[in-house]
Design an enzyme around this catalytic site. Sequence first.
Site, PDB file in Angstrom:
ATOM      1  N   GLU A 268       0.901  -1.312  -0.025  1.00 19.96           N
ATOM      2  CA  GLU A 268       0.032  -0.023  -0.166  1.00 19.96           C
ATOM      3  C   GLU A 268       0.743   1.305   0.005  1.00 19.96           C
ATOM      4  O   GLU A 268       1.778   1.330   0.849  1.00 19.96           O
ATOM      5  CB  GLU A 268      -0.716   0.145   1.272  1.00 19.96           C
ATOM      6  CG  GLU A 268      -1.717   1.311   1.711  1.00 19.96           C
ATOM      7  CD  GLU A 268      -2.388   1.539   2.666  1.00 19.96           C
ATOM      8  OE1 GLU A 268      -3.415   2.102   2.914  1.00 19.96           O
ATOM      9  OE2 GLU A 268      -2.255   0.513   3.549  1.00 19.96           O
ATOM     10  N   LYS A 335      -9.682   2.608  -3.192  1.00 21.71           N
ATOM     11  CA  LYS A 335      -9.922   2.004  -2.115  1.00 21.71           C
ATOM     12  C   LYS A 335     -11.484   2.851  -1.645  1.00 21.71           C
ATOM     13  O   LYS A 335     -11.826   4.103  -1.815  1.00 21.71           O
ATOM     14  CB  LYS A 335      -9.316   2.346  -0.930  1.00 21.71           C
ATOM     15  CG  LYS A 335      -9.475   2.051   0.634  1.00 21.71           C
ATOM     16  CD  LYS A 335      -8.412   2.214   1.594  1.00 21.71           C
ATOM     17  CE  LYS A 335      -8.738   1.734   2.930  1.00 21.71           C
ATOM     18  NZ  LYS A 335      -7.683   1.882   4.111  1.00 21.71           N
ATOM     19  N   CYS A 387      -5.610  -2.704   2.547  1.00 21.42           N
ATOM     20  CA  CYS A 387      -5.568  -2.766   4.151  1.00 21.42           C
ATOM     21  C   CYS A 387      -6.797  -2.920   4.803  1.00 21.42           C
ATOM     22  O   CYS A 387      -7.154  -3.977   4.689  1.00 21.42           O
ATOM     23  CB  CYS A 387      -4.996  -1.053   4.486  1.00 21.42           C
ATOM     24  SG  CYS A 387      -4.346  -0.977   6.244  1.00 21.42           S
TER      25      CYS A 387
END
Length: 521
Positions: A268, A335, A387
């Site tokens: 990430e 995301k 994540c």
Amino acid sequence: MVIPSVFSQQWLRTLLALLTGTCGTLAFSPYDFWPAAIISLVGLLMVITFHCSSREAAWLGFLWGFSLFGTGINWIYVSIVKFSDLPHLVNIGLIALLVTYLALYPMLFSTILVKLWPHSNLCRLVLGAPTVWLITDFLRGWVFTGFPWLEFGYSQIDGPLKGIAPIFGVQAITFVLVIVSGLTATAMIEQKWYLALSALALLLFPWPLSFLHWYQLQPERALNVALVQGNIPQLIKWQPRQLELILNIYLQRTLPTFGKAQIVIWPETAIPDDEISQNVFLTQFDKQLRAQHTRLISGIIDIRPTSHHYDAYNSILVLGEETPYFYPSKNRYQKYHLVPFGETIPLENLLRPLSSLFNLPMSSLSHGEYLQPQLQVAGMKLTAAVCYEIILGMQVRDNFHPNTDFLLTLSNDAWFGDSIGPWQHFQMARMRALELGRPLLRSTNNGITAVINANGIPQAQLPQFTRDVLIARVSPTKGITPYTRAGYWPLWIFGTLLGLTALVIDKRYLTSSTRSMYPNK
């Protein structure tokens, strides 16, 4: 009913609530003592049953929850201390506030349980408890964008209930755990040991399911993947003068994989800059990757100008495919579920001043779409999550497709130092592979970088806090698990029916008890 006199004393029940709440943390990684989940739940159910009013139940449920979350998520304190300018006592106060909030859900569970089923222990603890727990767990994972951390089902990834996950999902494991705990608690309260045997039977009955695979390996399509763990200290990651050093670290460990791996994966925001600013680097590296027949997956921030200002996305980018890279290429993931105060500010107009107290480089990100196309990499289709998103089972399932080859998650747990948080995160990521029957590729900044097979078992992994490359040969899988097809609907239908049945039985129990006391009425 025989009630041990020890539980007639309020201070002992309070102590038991605190101890068994703390015990619950031991069920999760890195401790991995899965029976602790049952011990913890049995303790809660017992303390709210012995001569307990709804007010007492609320207090005991709160104490149990406070000790569970106080010991289980105190790793958040690490990030607050390292990356904020707040006084020490304020840091402690913020963690206490979060733990207090999370403890409200066990308190709600205990209050509802005692109010709705005041008479029959069997109805309350075995039939009513799993339904109420299902509801309160859902609320905890939904209110204020949700925080579904420490759901007990995850702790059973290596236990006998593991085989339930690909059929009904992780919440169903929690549901069965509460039933097992209810049977055990009732057996101890009423000293009816056949109930304890029933609990043991229910615990072991699903065990053979863990040997049943809902997927088929495709070894003929296997390829080599290289996951680069950069181990970049969070304190320097977003410093502009460190950008060249960080890129060199990743390049130095990526170039030797050319010819060895078809896919290289960086974690990430491995490139700590925005995509437009790095366009020259990305274009040149894309050309080099294509020449070596290697693909790169990397995290990066995508900042897009808009009419009102700009939108910034925590993105996953693919380089090295047959079509040359250009901005903004469509082969990407943005995301969706952002971390409150870390990536977005809830109630922004009201709470924006609070964010200035934290040293967070990206606290104003934009949401990607909930449903996004799969990544196309080296002829493989990958369902991606960034994540925190990997713990959101329904989101990952909703983005999953029957032709998905792998699950992919990029993460950066450097925020939480040498704490138990990254291990809990890793445990939950394993559950996604098990539920959906697909290998999971997990690339992180400082660990735990791993390849997890479709049965939720780590195939290969790197030690934490090392700068290294994990090269593994991974076979994609095909096949659809029952959970993939139906999601949580079967569980919710069954849970609703079970709860209604418990209410009817408890009401009849009350009616029959009244008639036996007043036979002439």
